[in-house]
Design an enzyme around this catalytic site. Structure first.
Site, PDB file in Angstrom:
ATOM      1  N   ALA A 160       0.810  -1.223   0.000  1.00  0.00           N
ATOM      2  CA  ALA A 160       0.000   0.000   0.000  1.00  0.00           C
ATOM      3  C   ALA A 160       0.845   1.276   0.000  1.00  0.00           C
ATOM      4  CB  ALA A 160      -0.932  -0.002   1.209  1.00  0.00           C
ATOM      5  N   ARG A 182      -5.448  -0.678   5.773  1.00  0.00           N
ATOM      6  CA  ARG A 182      -5.105  -1.466   6.961  1.00  0.00           C
ATOM      7  C   ARG A 182      -4.441  -0.627   8.049  1.00  0.00           C
ATOM      8  NH1 ARG A 182      -4.409  -5.563   3.025  1.00  0.00           N
ATOM      9  NH2 ARG A 182      -5.436  -7.499   3.629  1.00  0.00           N
ATOM     10  N   ILE A 222      -4.377  -3.766  -5.290  1.00  0.00           N
ATOM     11  CA  ILE A 222      -5.423  -4.165  -6.235  1.00  0.00           C
ATOM     12  C   ILE A 222      -5.763  -3.005  -7.174  1.00  0.00           C
ATOM     13  CG2 ILE A 222      -6.441  -5.825  -4.606  1.00  0.00           C
ATOM     14  CD1 ILE A 222      -8.695  -3.659  -4.176  1.00  0.00           C
ATOM     15  N   HIS A 227      -3.375 -10.188  -4.318  1.00  0.00           N
ATOM     16  CA  HIS A 227      -4.727  -9.961  -3.788  1.00  0.00           C
ATOM     17  C   HIS A 227      -5.719  -9.607  -4.890  1.00  0.00           C
ATOM     18  CE1 HIS A 227      -2.600  -8.938   0.278  1.00  0.00           C
ATOM     19  NE2 HIS A 227      -2.588 -10.218  -0.003  1.00  0.00           N
ATOM     20  N   CYS A 272     -16.635 -13.903 -12.569  1.00  0.00           N
ATOM     21  CA  CYS A 272     -17.579 -14.903 -12.086  1.00  0.00           C
ATOM     22  C   CYS A 272     -16.819 -15.904 -11.225  1.00  0.00           C
ATOM     23  CB  CYS A 272     -18.223 -15.607 -13.278  1.00  0.00           C
ATOM     24  SG  CYS A 272     -19.202 -17.041 -12.782  1.00  0.00           S
ATOM     25  N   SER A 318       4.529  -3.318   4.887  1.00  0.00           N
ATOM     26  CA  SER A 318       4.986  -3.604   6.243  1.00  0.00           C
ATOM     27  C   SER A 318       5.161  -5.106   6.462  1.00  0.00           C
ATOM     28  CB  SER A 318       3.995  -3.045   7.263  1.00  0.00           C
ATOM     29  OG  SER A 318       3.960  -1.645   7.148  1.00  0.00           O
TER      30      SER A 318
HETATM   31 ZN   LIG Z   1     -19.874 -17.634 -14.967  1.00  0.00          ZN
END
Ligand SMILES: [Zn+2]
Length: 250
Positions: free
Chosen positions: A27, A39, A106, A124, A132, A199
């Site tokens: 981050a 966090r 992310i 992550h 899906c 960290s």
């Molecule tokens: Zn699907």
């Protein structure tokens, strides 16, 4: 220009002397881009109890709540652009010095800084699109938002009817095996493992620096605050990621 402090000069030399660098980011590399560290103390995740993956699966109401919370966050950070740390790492990749970027983030900012997607391992997941959970089909966030606003229910996969979720790894959601095994392989084969803005508190991601070192890599940690791995690192720089990398990587 002011001469860089000794520790930054040392980082430059370590990079220079390495044939293969792997950057591991958290981050702290994105805070200068306006993306808060959720966090950190006072961060969002300390205010709201995160929705666990099992809860997300269990009820449509919880899924709807998760999507609403996510869009609230996303709207605050969607215009973020890569910062100095991202651009420095992109230069290392473009020059052939860095082979891969492993990230806990992310936010898609390594991709936006020009690092090819196949060189980025997102531990992550990615928060700029959805998938899906049953068939893996990619869905766009704008589509998911439209579905939610129109039908007042969480979106379902256009291909198979399965549950659609942001392409991130939630609390309690297993990390895909292939990402971790690729991250292990990359960590084991590099000469310099460069931690930037993490960290190193989240497992299993935090095992990677140790693994890299065990296989012979130098370990450098650039982070605003001390980490549990500082003692074993070859170099620790407790400074801002952007400040440091923009000087160390020309
Ligand atoms: Zn699907």
């Amino acid at each position: 220009m002011e001469a860089p402090p000794n520790e930054i000069a040392k980082l430059s030399r370590l990079i220079e002397a390495s044939q293969s660098v792997v950057a591991f980011t958290g981050a702290g590399i994105s805070t200068e881009c306006g993306i808060p560290d959720f966090r950190s103390p006072g961060g969002l995740w300390t205010k709201y109890k995160p929705i666990e993956f099992s809860e997300f699966l269990a009820s449509p109401e919880t899924r709807l709540e998760a999507w609403r919370r996510y869009f609230k966050l996303y709207d605050e950070v969607r215009n973020a652009r890569p910062g100095r740390g991202h651009r420095a790492i992109a230069r290392l990749v473009a020059s052939g010095k860095a082979t891969h970027v492993i990230t806990q983030n992310i936010d898609n900012l390594h991709q936006e800084s020009g690092v090819p997607g196949e060189k980025i391992l997102e531990l992550h997941g990615n928060g700029t699109f959805a998938r899906c959970l049953a068939c893996g089909e990619r869905h766009e966030l704008a589509w998911a938002r439209h579905e939610i606003e129109r039908f007042r229910r969480p979106p379902h996969c256009l291909a198979c009817g399965g549950i659609v979720k942001t392409a991130t790894i939630s609390f309690g959601q297993p990390m895909p095996d292939d990402i971790m095994s690729r991250a292990h392989a990359v960590a084991e084969s590099c000469e310099l493992f460069l931690v930037v803005g993490s960290s190193l508190k989240v497992y299993p991601a935090a095992t990677l620096p140790m693994l890299a070192q065990r296989w012979g890599a130098r370990l450098v940690i650039v982070n605003n605050e001390p980490t549990d791995f500082d003692e074993i690192a070859d170099l620790v720089i407790n400074r801002d990621a952007g400040d440091t990398l923009s000087i160390a990587v020309v």
